[in-house]
Write a protein that holds these residues in place. Structure first.
Motif, PDB file in Angstrom:
ATOM      1  N   ALA A   1      34.366 116.074  34.661  1.00  0.00           N
ATOM      2  CA  ALA A   1      34.814 117.462  34.785  1.00  0.00           C
ATOM      3  C   ALA A   1      33.777 118.424  34.224  1.00  0.00           C
ATOM      4  N   THR A   2      33.145 118.057  33.128  1.00  0.00           N
ATOM      5  CA  THR A   2      32.099 118.893  32.542  1.00  0.00           C
ATOM      6  C   THR A   2      30.916 119.003  33.487  1.00  0.00           C
ATOM      7  N   ALA A   3      30.537 117.892  34.116  1.00  0.00           N
ATOM      8  CA  ALA A   3      29.423 117.907  35.068  1.00  0.00           C
ATOM      9  C   ALA A   3      29.755 118.785  36.271  1.00  0.00           C
ATOM     10  N   ALA A   4      30.980 118.688  36.766  1.00  0.00           N
ATOM     11  CA  ALA A   4      31.380 119.514  37.907  1.00  0.00           C
ATOM     12  C   ALA A   4      31.369 120.990  37.546  1.00  0.00           C
ATOM     13  N   SER A   5      31.818 121.301  36.359  1.00  0.00           N
ATOM     14  CA  SER A   5      31.812 122.691  35.900  1.00  0.00           C
ATOM     15  C   SER A   5      30.384 123.212  35.758  1.00  0.00           C
TER      16      SER A   5
ATOM     17  N   ARG B   1      27.788 122.173  37.371  1.00  0.00           N
ATOM     18  CA  ARG B   1      27.228 122.302  38.712  1.00  0.00           C
ATOM     19  C   ARG B   1      27.671 123.623  39.339  1.00  0.00           C
ATOM     20  N   GLU B   2      28.929 123.987  39.144  1.00  0.00           N
ATOM     21  CA  GLU B   2      29.443 125.238  39.701  1.00  0.00           C
ATOM     22  C   GLU B   2      28.809 126.455  39.031  1.00  0.00           C
TER      23      GLU B   2
ATOM     24  N   THR C   1      23.320 122.868  38.287  1.00  0.00           N
ATOM     25  CA  THR C   1      22.817 121.549  37.926  1.00  0.00           C
ATOM     26  C   THR C   1      23.795 120.875  36.977  1.00  0.00           C
ATOM     27  N   THR C   2      23.806 119.547  36.990  1.00  0.00           N
ATOM     28  CA  THR C   2      24.690 118.808  36.092  1.00  0.00           C
ATOM     29  C   THR C   2      24.011 118.428  34.788  1.00  0.00           C
ATOM     30  N   GLY C   3      22.694 118.564  34.727  1.00  0.00           N
ATOM     31  CA  GLY C   3      21.965 118.153  33.541  1.00  0.00           C
ATOM     32  C   GLY C   3      21.513 116.708  33.617  1.00  0.00           C
TER      33      GLY C   3
END
Length: 67
Positions: free
Chosen positions: A22-26, A28-29, A33-35
Protein backbone atom coordinates in the motif's frame (compact mmCIF):
# COMPACT_ATOMS: atom_id res chain seq x y z
CA UNK A 1 -5.02 -0.15 27.14
CA UNK A 2 -2.11 -2.57 27.13
CA UNK A 3 -4.10 -5.28 25.40
CA UNK A 4 -5.18 -2.82 22.72
CA UNK A 5 -1.56 -1.79 22.11
CA UNK A 6 -0.49 -5.43 21.90
CA UNK A 7 -3.20 -6.28 19.37
CA UNK A 8 -2.50 -3.12 17.36
CA UNK A 9 1.23 -3.84 17.33
CA UNK A 10 0.72 -7.46 16.29
CA UNK A 11 -1.56 -6.34 13.47
CA UNK A 12 1.23 -4.06 12.21
CA UNK A 13 3.68 -6.96 12.24
CA UNK A 14 1.26 -9.43 10.64
CA UNK A 15 0.09 -7.02 7.93
CA UNK A 16 3.56 -5.59 7.18
CA UNK A 17 3.65 -7.05 3.63
CA UNK A 18 0.24 -5.59 2.81
CA UNK A 19 1.12 -2.22 4.34
CA UNK A 20 4.35 -2.22 2.32
CA UNK A 21 2.45 -2.76 -0.93
CA UNK A 22 0.00 0.00 0.00
CA UNK A 23 2.87 2.38 0.76
CA UNK A 24 4.47 1.61 -2.61
CA UNK A 25 1.17 2.21 -4.41
CA UNK A 26 0.71 5.50 -2.61
CA UNK A 27 4.25 6.60 -3.46
CA UNK A 28 3.70 5.69 -7.10
CA UNK A 29 0.55 7.83 -7.20
CA UNK A 30 2.07 10.82 -5.42
CA UNK A 31 5.66 10.85 -6.64
CA UNK A 32 5.68 8.66 -9.74
CA UNK A 33 8.07 6.11 -8.25
CA UNK A 34 7.94 3.37 -5.63
CA UNK A 35 11.52 3.80 -4.47
CA UNK A 36 12.41 0.31 -5.66
CA UNK A 37 13.25 -2.81 -3.71
CA UNK A 38 15.35 -1.05 -1.02
CA UNK A 39 12.38 1.12 -0.07
CA UNK A 40 10.10 -1.91 0.12
CA UNK A 41 12.56 -3.71 2.38
CA UNK A 42 12.90 -0.60 4.55
CA UNK A 43 9.12 -0.18 4.86
CA UNK A 44 8.58 -3.83 5.75
CA UNK A 45 11.36 -3.64 8.36
CA UNK A 46 9.91 -0.49 9.91
CA UNK A 47 6.36 -1.88 10.06
CA UNK A 48 7.58 -5.16 11.56
CA UNK A 49 9.91 -3.62 14.15
CA UNK A 50 7.40 -0.95 15.17
CA UNK A 51 4.66 -3.57 15.43
CA UNK A 52 6.73 -5.91 17.57
CA UNK A 53 7.84 -3.03 19.81
CA UNK A 54 4.22 -1.92 20.31
CA UNK A 55 3.15 -5.48 21.03
CA UNK A 56 5.89 -6.04 23.60
CA UNK A 57 5.18 -2.71 25.31
CA UNK A 58 1.44 -3.48 25.30
CA UNK A 59 2.00 -6.87 26.91
CA UNK A 60 4.29 -5.35 29.54
CA UNK A 61 1.79 -2.56 30.16
CA UNK A 62 -1.09 -5.03 30.53
CA UNK A 63 0.99 -7.03 33.00
CA UNK A 64 1.68 -3.89 35.04
CA UNK A 65 5.45 -3.96 34.52
CA UNK A 66 5.63 -0.56 32.80
CA UNK A 67 3.40 2.49 32.49
Amino acid sequence: MGIFMAVFGLSFAVFAPRLTRATAASSREMFGTTGGKPMQVWNRTVFTVAGIALAVFGILHAAGVVG
